[in-house]
Design a protein around this motif. Structure first.
Motif, PDB file in Angstrom:
ATOM      1  N   ALA A  75       0.842  -1.209   0.000  1.00 46.56           N
ATOM      2  CA  ALA A  75       0.000   0.000   0.000  1.00 46.56           C
ATOM      3  C   ALA A  75       0.875   1.257   0.000  1.00 46.56           C
ATOM      4  CB  ALA A  75      -0.927  -0.005   1.204  1.00 46.56           C
ATOM      5  N   LYS A  76       2.052   1.148   0.589  1.00 46.46           N
ATOM      6  CA  LYS A  76       2.959   2.293   0.664  1.00 46.46           C
ATOM      7  C   LYS A  76       4.098   2.187  -0.343  1.00 46.46           C
ATOM      8  CE  LYS A  76       2.146   3.143   5.579  1.00 46.46           C
ATOM      9  NZ  LYS A  76       2.776   3.282   6.927  1.00 46.46           N
ATOM     10  N   ASN A  77       4.113   1.102  -1.133  1.00 44.92           N
ATOM     11  CA  ASN A  77       5.221   0.878  -2.072  1.00 44.92           C
ATOM     12  C   ASN A  77       6.565   0.986  -1.362  1.00 44.92           C
ATOM     13  OD1 ASN A  77       3.620   0.409  -4.346  1.00 44.92           O
ATOM     14  ND2 ASN A  77       3.491   2.599  -4.810  1.00 44.92           N
ATOM     15  N   THR A  78       6.628   0.383  -0.197  1.00 47.67           N
ATOM     16  CA  THR A  78       7.821   0.483   0.633  1.00 47.67           C
ATOM     17  C   THR A  78       8.278  -0.904   1.074  1.00 47.67           C
ATOM     18  OG1 THR A  78       7.189   2.671   1.427  1.00 47.67           O
ATOM     19  CG2 THR A  78       8.794   1.476   2.745  1.00 47.67           C
ATOM     20  N   VAL A  79       9.576  -1.091   1.033  1.00 49.21           N
ATOM     21  CA  VAL A  79      10.195  -2.326   1.509  1.00 49.21           C
ATOM     22  C   VAL A  79      11.057  -1.980   2.708  1.00 49.21           C
ATOM     23  CG1 VAL A  79      11.903  -4.102   0.942  1.00 49.21           C
ATOM     24  CG2 VAL A  79      10.128  -3.508  -0.710  1.00 49.21           C
ATOM     25  N   TYR A  80      11.031  -2.841   3.706  1.00 46.93           N
ATOM     26  CA  TYR A  80      11.763  -2.596   4.939  1.00 46.93           C
ATOM     27  C   TYR A  80      12.836  -3.667   5.142  1.00 46.93           C
ATOM     28  CZ  TYR A  80       7.594   0.178   5.788  1.00 46.93           C
ATOM     29  OH  TYR A  80       6.576   1.079   5.673  1.00 46.93           O
ATOM     30  N   LEU A  81      13.907  -3.266   5.792  1.00 48.48           N
ATOM     31  CA  LEU A  81      14.924  -4.209   6.214  1.00 48.48           C
ATOM     32  C   LEU A  81      15.095  -4.046   7.716  1.00 48.48           C
ATOM     33  CD1 LEU A  81      16.997  -6.357   5.249  1.00 48.48           C
ATOM     34  CD2 LEU A  81      18.705  -4.518   5.289  1.00 48.48           C
ATOM     35  N   GLU A  82      14.620  -5.029   8.458  1.00 48.75           N
ATOM     36  CA  GLU A  82      14.748  -5.019   9.904  1.00 48.75           C
ATOM     37  C   GLU A  82      16.041  -5.733  10.273  1.00 48.75           C
ATOM     38  OE1 GLU A  82      12.281  -3.711  11.977  1.00 48.75           O
ATOM     39  OE2 GLU A  82      13.552  -4.050  13.737  1.00 48.75           O
ATOM     40  N   MET A  83      16.893  -5.028  10.995  1.00 50.09           N
ATOM     41  CA  MET A  83      18.205  -5.587  11.366  1.00 50.09           C
ATOM     42  C   MET A  83      18.265  -5.701  12.882  1.00 50.09           C
ATOM     43  SD  MET A  83      20.578  -3.443   8.677  1.00 50.09           S
ATOM     44  CE  MET A  83      20.117  -1.844   9.338  1.00 50.09           C
ATOM     45  N   ASN A  84      18.456  -6.912  13.371  1.00 47.04           N
ATOM     46  CA  ASN A  84      18.486  -7.179  14.805  1.00 47.04           C
ATOM     47  C   ASN A  84      19.835  -7.750  15.225  1.00 47.04           C
ATOM     48  OD1 ASN A  84      15.674  -6.480  15.263  1.00 47.04           O
ATOM     49  ND2 ASN A  84      15.170  -8.408  14.234  1.00 47.04           N
TER      50      ASN A  84
END
Length: 121
Positions: A75-84
């Motif tokens: 919906a936001k045309n966004t990709v996330y990279l969660e780094m832990n």
């Protein structure tokens, strides 16, 4: 024309977490992929992770499995990279890139400006 813009870099202590965002635009076909790459000083650029918009399939570099997670918000045309559980060796400039095709096969012709991630105590 495909365009991507990264955000979310910064400074984090070892063991901490950070989330990067990649806002994408300009797609004329739904069969595209978004990839995250990184380049540390004195090292070659490497692919960290990618995701195919067609089927949601993902790829992770072996050394990062279990610590990094890629996800998308269509919906936001966004990709996330969660780094832990971040480590000093994660310090690098992180780039988002896009192209048509499945994520491990795409040529990645469109690149963002990069965002610095520094892991240090």
């Amino acid at each position: 024309q495909l365009q991507v813009v990264e955000s979310g870099g910064g400074f984090v202590q070892p063991g901490g977490s950070l989330r990067l965002s990649c806002a994408a635009s300009g797609f004329t076909d739904e069969h595209y992929a978004i990839g995250w790459f990184r380049q540390a000083p004195g090292k070659e650029r490497e692919m960290v992770s990618c995701i195919s918009n067609t089927d949601g399939s993902t790829y992770y570099a072996d050394s990062l499995k279990g610590r990094f997670t890629i996800s998308r918000d269509n919906a936001k045309n966004t990709v996330y990279l969660e780094m832990n559980n971040m480590k000093p060796e994660d310090t690098a400039v992180y780039y988002c890139a896009a192209d048509y095709g499945f994520c491990e096969e795409a040529d990645y012709g469109s690149w963002g400006q990069g965002t610095q991630v520094t892991v240090s105590s």
